[in-house]
Design a protein around this motif. Structure first.
Motif, PDB file in Angstrom:
ATOM      1  N   ALA A   1       0.881  -1.050  -0.004  1.00  0.00           N
ATOM      2  CA  ALA A   1      -0.056  -0.084   0.008  1.00  0.00           C
ATOM      3  C   ALA A   1       0.879   1.306  -0.096  1.00  0.00           C
ATOM      4  CB  ALA A   1      -1.034   0.077   1.200  1.00  0.00           C
ATOM      5  N   THR A   2       1.945   1.269   0.619  1.00  0.00           N
ATOM      6  CA  THR A   2       2.808   2.390   0.727  1.00  0.00           C
ATOM      7  C   THR A   2       3.317   2.695  -0.520  1.00  0.00           C
ATOM      8  OG1 THR A   2       3.342   1.998   3.292  1.00  0.00           O
ATOM      9  CG2 THR A   2       4.762   3.444   1.920  1.00  0.00           C
ATOM     10  N   ALA A   3       3.738   1.638  -1.418  1.00  0.00           N
ATOM     11  CA  ALA A   3       4.476   1.882  -2.538  1.00  0.00           C
ATOM     12  C   ALA A   3       3.244   2.459  -3.741  1.00  0.00           C
ATOM     13  CB  ALA A   3       5.001   0.352  -3.221  1.00  0.00           C
TER      14      ALA A   3
ATOM     15  N   LEU B   1       1.030   7.039  -6.531  1.00  0.00           N
ATOM     16  CA  LEU B   1      -0.145   8.116  -6.705  1.00  0.00           C
ATOM     17  C   LEU B   1       0.276   9.539  -6.590  1.00  0.00           C
ATOM     18  CD1 LEU B   1      -3.028   6.077  -5.142  1.00  0.00           C
ATOM     19  CD2 LEU B   1      -2.627   6.444  -7.664  1.00  0.00           C
ATOM     20  N   ILE B   2       1.256   9.713  -5.501  1.00  0.00           N
ATOM     21  CA  ILE B   2       1.706  11.076  -5.512  1.00  0.00           C
ATOM     22  C   ILE B   2       2.702  11.530  -6.386  1.00  0.00           C
ATOM     23  CG2 ILE B   2       3.337  12.474  -3.736  1.00  0.00           C
ATOM     24  CD1 ILE B   2       2.082  10.661  -1.581  1.00  0.00           C
TER      25      ILE B   2
ATOM     26  N   SER C   1       3.330  14.865 -11.287  1.00  0.00           N
ATOM     27  CA  SER C   1       3.690  14.945 -12.955  1.00  0.00           C
ATOM     28  C   SER C   1       2.574  15.502 -13.550  1.00  0.00           C
ATOM     29  CB  SER C   1       3.625  13.470 -13.309  1.00  0.00           C
ATOM     30  OG  SER C   1       5.125  12.775 -12.641  1.00  0.00           O
ATOM     31  N   VAL C   2       1.379  15.247 -13.214  1.00  0.00           N
ATOM     32  CA  VAL C   2       0.195  15.891 -14.084  1.00  0.00           C
ATOM     33  C   VAL C   2       0.200  17.365 -13.543  1.00  0.00           C
ATOM     34  CG1 VAL C   2      -2.608  16.219 -13.845  1.00  0.00           C
ATOM     35  CG2 VAL C   2      -1.112  13.679 -14.000  1.00  0.00           C
TER      36      VAL C   2
END
Length: 58
Positions: A14-16, A21-22, A27-28
């Motif tokens: 989950a941490t990865a 996602l961050i 990047s977006v």
């Protein structure tokens, strides 16, 4: 049964996923900012090129 409980309580993946996602969100934001400022940056670099004696890009 103990193996299933161990698998369901494991949160190391989950941490990865959260870090991924961050990174994707950052990047977006960077792509959006570069797109929004693209015309202004083009004009700045054109004026620098002309000031140095070059020809402006079209």
């Amino acid at each position: 049964m103990n193996l299933v409980k161990k698998f369901l309580s494991d949160e190391s993946g989950a941490t990865a996923i959260e870090y991924g996602l961050i990174a994707a969100l950052i990047s977006v934001v960077i792509i959006g900012a570069a797109t929004a400022m693209g015309g202004q940056l083009f004009a700045v670099f054109n004026s620098i090129t002309v000031a140095m004696g070059g020809t402006a890009a079209s």
